[in-house]
Each structure stands twice: as C-alpha cells, then as structure tokens.
Design a protein around this motif. Structure first.
Motif, PDB file in Angstrom:
ATOM      1  N   PRO A 152     -12.715 -16.682   6.766  1.00 45.90           N
ATOM      2  CA  PRO A 152     -12.020 -17.199   5.579  1.00 45.90           C
ATOM      3  C   PRO A 152     -11.561 -16.095   4.628  1.00 45.90           C
ATOM      4  CG  PRO A 152     -14.383 -17.536   5.373  1.00 45.90           C
ATOM      5  CD  PRO A 152     -14.169 -16.947   6.726  1.00 45.90           C
ATOM      6  N   LEU A 153     -12.305 -14.992   4.590  1.00 43.95           N
ATOM      7  CA  LEU A 153     -11.952 -13.864   3.722  1.00 43.95           C
ATOM      8  C   LEU A 153     -11.399 -12.759   4.610  1.00 43.95           C
ATOM      9  CD1 LEU A 153     -15.146 -13.910   1.454  1.00 43.95           C
ATOM     10  CD2 LEU A 153     -12.929 -15.007   1.023  1.00 43.95           C
ATOM     11  N   VAL A 154     -10.107 -12.617   4.602  1.00 38.63           N
ATOM     12  CA  VAL A 154      -9.470 -11.737   5.590  1.00 38.63           C
ATOM     13  C   VAL A 154      -8.991 -10.413   5.018  1.00 38.63           C
ATOM     14  CG1 VAL A 154      -8.789 -13.645   7.075  1.00 38.63           C
ATOM     15  CG2 VAL A 154      -7.269 -12.947   5.219  1.00 38.63           C
ATOM     16  N   ALA A 155      -8.844 -10.319   3.698  1.00 39.86           N
ATOM     17  CA  ALA A 155      -8.309  -9.076   3.138  1.00 39.86           C
ATOM     18  C   ALA A 155      -8.676  -8.959   1.666  1.00 39.86           C
ATOM     19  CB  ALA A 155      -6.786  -9.033   3.287  1.00 39.86           C
ATOM     20  N   ASP A 156      -8.786  -7.721   1.201  1.00 39.57           N
ATOM     21  CA  ASP A 156      -9.003  -7.479  -0.220  1.00 39.57           C
ATOM     22  C   ASP A 156      -7.826  -8.051  -1.015  1.00 39.57           C
ATOM     23  OD1 ASP A 156     -11.223  -6.119   0.601  1.00 39.57           O
ATOM     24  OD2 ASP A 156     -10.420  -4.105   0.220  1.00 39.57           O
ATOM     25  N   ASP A 180     -10.950 -11.751 -14.760  1.00 36.99           N
ATOM     26  CA  ASP A 180     -11.662 -10.728 -15.535  1.00 36.99           C
ATOM     27  C   ASP A 180     -11.380  -9.315 -15.042  1.00 36.99           C
ATOM     28  OD1 ASP A 180     -13.037 -10.593 -13.149  1.00 36.99           O
ATOM     29  OD2 ASP A 180     -14.992 -11.151 -13.976  1.00 36.99           O
ATOM     30  N   GLY A 181     -10.480  -9.173 -14.074  1.00 34.71           N
ATOM     31  CA  GLY A 181     -10.092  -7.856 -13.596  1.00 34.71           C
ATOM     32  C   GLY A 181     -10.999  -7.247 -12.548  1.00 34.71           C
ATOM     33  N   THR A 182     -12.026  -7.948 -12.120  1.00 36.42           N
ATOM     34  CA  THR A 182     -12.931  -7.430 -11.075  1.00 36.42           C
ATOM     35  C   THR A 182     -12.154  -7.239  -9.783  1.00 36.42           C
ATOM     36  OG1 THR A 182     -14.825  -8.571 -12.053  1.00 36.42           O
ATOM     37  CG2 THR A 182     -15.026  -7.888  -9.754  1.00 36.42           C
ATOM     38  N   PRO A 183     -12.272  -6.083  -9.122  1.00 31.87           N
ATOM     39  CA  PRO A 183     -11.589  -5.881  -7.841  1.00 31.87           C
ATOM     40  C   PRO A 183     -12.060  -6.910  -6.811  1.00 31.87           C
ATOM     41  CG  PRO A 183     -12.384  -3.797  -8.720  1.00 31.87           C
ATOM     42  CD  PRO A 183     -12.992  -4.874  -9.560  1.00 31.87           C
ATOM     43  N   ALA A 184     -11.127  -7.638  -6.234  1.00 30.24           N
ATOM     44  CA  ALA A 184     -11.471  -8.719  -5.301  1.00 30.24           C
ATOM     45  C   ALA A 184     -11.525  -8.197  -3.872  1.00 30.24           C
ATOM     46  CB  ALA A 184     -10.469  -9.859  -5.426  1.00 30.24           C
ATOM     47  N   THR A 185     -12.534  -7.348  -3.600  1.00 34.07           N
ATOM     48  CA  THR A 185     -12.744  -6.914  -2.229  1.00 34.07           C
ATOM     49  C   THR A 185     -13.359  -8.062  -1.432  1.00 34.07           C
ATOM     50  OG1 THR A 185     -14.974  -6.086  -2.683  1.00 34.07           O
ATOM     51  CG2 THR A 185     -13.135  -4.545  -3.012  1.00 34.07           C
TER      52      THR A 185
END
Length: 280
Positions: A210-214, A221-226
């Motif tokens: 389901p989570l395929v890419a950053d 809130d600006g958190t990097p969505a890795t």
C-alpha cells in the motif's frame, strides 16, 4: 472399595499419559518434522518505538493525525474502520468543525433510507456515524480483491501479536522472494495475485504494497512522508483505534499503584504499632 478403584483408575491415566509422552518423544527423534519455508524464512516484527508504548505511554496527537491521514488517503479504499465514529476524532485533536468537514467530505456515503419512499438510499456521513465500509458486502469485497477479504482495521493492533510493530513491519516488509528460498523450497514460489512478505504468517499476502513511494501523502505539519514514517504513523493511529482509552487506563494504573504503596506502608506501620509490645 471405592478408594482402591479410584487409585487404580488414576494410575491407569498416569500410565497412558506417560506412555503417550514417551512414544511421541521417540517418534519426534526418529522422524523430526520436515522443515518448511514459513518456519525458516518468517521474520519477527522489528521493534517500534511509539509514544504510547510502556505503562506511562501517552499518545502523540500530531502523529495520530498523520496516521489518520494515511488511513484516509491510502488504507480506506479497501479496509474498514467499523468500530470508530467520526466524532471520536475529537480525541486526537481535531476540532468539531474539522470532524464535521471530514465526515461530510468522506468519499463513501453511509447507508440510509429515503424518507419519502422508504427505499434504501445513501447520504453524506455525519459526525455521529461510524466510518462507512468501502464495500457493500463480503462478496463485493472479495470480488474486488482477488477473492481475499480485506480485514477491518479497528482492532488490528490488538488482534495481532506484537501489535503496532507487526503492522509497521508488514507495511515496510514487501520484497522479492530470496533466491535461497526458491532454491530450497521450489514449490514456494509466490503465486499470481500474491506478494512476498516475510512478516506475514505464510510469507505470501494478497494485499499489494500500500505504501509504494516517499511523498505518497503530504503532511500538513511538514513532516517528511517517507514510507517508513507513513507506516509508523498509521501504526500509531491503529493503536489508538484499538485502545482509545489507553491514556486513562495508564493514569488509573499509576493511581492504583500509588494507593497500594501507601496502603501497604500504613498496614505495615499499623502492624508494628499493634505488636510493638509483644516480645519474641
């Protein structure tokens, strides 16, 4: 007469159990169970440090809101959250207006009844509604997912051993099958519609990654969505859905422990006072 018979029956049961144990041990030594791919290549979940861990743990509400966003934008297309109401989102920091907006804008409408005709209908969700399921029934859910039924996620971290750590490891654990596995167990090749994941019980899971890419979601809130961050956040969110009263339970536990310590001290002092005049 009854006692001797009872003793003989007890000895008979003991003998049968001992005999079965010995026979089983001998057979296990002579013919040990065959090695399986699941036994050799299944991995235990990686440790996951969340703010809610431990007896004094508390929820990180910013993380819970990020996790809800991941659920909404990624997981909700297939997985239900049927034991959670929209208004429960107040507890993770959303305002009343935000909750109403989330419910109204939800992609799936909730079942209803046409007040004029009495016929089944749908309507926009309201804050008091439970999160609507993405499929009308199990048959439709299986038809859309290669005959696999996407589980409800409300209690997932309570239903699986290692809870949030399992969810996080599963979401980040997709990979190609190791060459060593295929060499040792050639019949274990991942079938059509399945995906290799060593954290899943039988190594092959019907759910595609389901989570395929950053950057798959964009956090407010600006958190990097890795990928790892998204997996952590949605795991934390599912800890909350499974146990929303965790913080109050922890507070109650601390209060009870303090009370018991004080009561124990008072009981000990009372004991010393009552028996102080008695010489041993």
């Amino acid at each position: 007469m009854v006692r001797p018979i009872g003793a003989l029956v007890g000895l008979g049961f003991a003998f049968v159990l001992l005999f079965s144990l010995v026979v089983g041990a001998v057979n296990f030594i002579k013919e040990p169970p065959a090695a399986t791919a699941e036994h050799e290549f299944h991995l235990h979940p990686k440790p996951l440090a969340l703010a809610s861990n431990g007896p004094l743990g508390r929820f990180d509400r910013q993380q819970l809101q990020r996790g809800f966003q991941v659920y909404k934008e990624v997981c909700a297309a297939c997985h239900s959250l049927k034991y959670v109401s929209f208004r429960d989102l107040h507890e993770i920091g959303f305002t009343e207006a935000e909750v109403k907006a989330i419910a109204k804008q939800w992609a799936i409408e909730v079942p209803s009844v046409n007040p004029d005709t009495g016929e089944p209908a749908t309507r926009k969700a309201e804050a008091a509604d439970k999160f609507p399921t993405p499929y009308p029934n199990e048959v439709a859910a299986r038809a859309a997912n290669n005959n696999a039924l996407p589980p409800d996620l409300s209690l997932m971290t309570k239903a699986r051993h290692d809870g949030a750590a399992y969810v996080h490891s599963l979401l980040t654990g997709y990979q190609d099958q190791p060459a060593e596995l295929l060499k040792k167990f050639p019949d274990s090749k991942t079938g059509t519609g399945l995906h290799y994941n060593p954290y899943f019980a039988n190594l092959n899971i019907a759910m595609p990654p389901p989570l395929v890419a950053d950057g798959q979601v964009t956090y407010a809130d600006g958190t990097p969505a890795t990928v790892d961050q998204m997996a952590q956040d949605v795991s934390a969110f599912l800890v909350w859905t499974a146990e929303p009263k965790l913080e109050s339970r922890h507070r109650t536990g601390v209060a009870v422990v303090i009370f018991l310590l004080i009561a124990t001290g008072l009981a000990f002092m009372a004991y010393r006072n009552v028996w102080s005049g008695i010489k041993h």
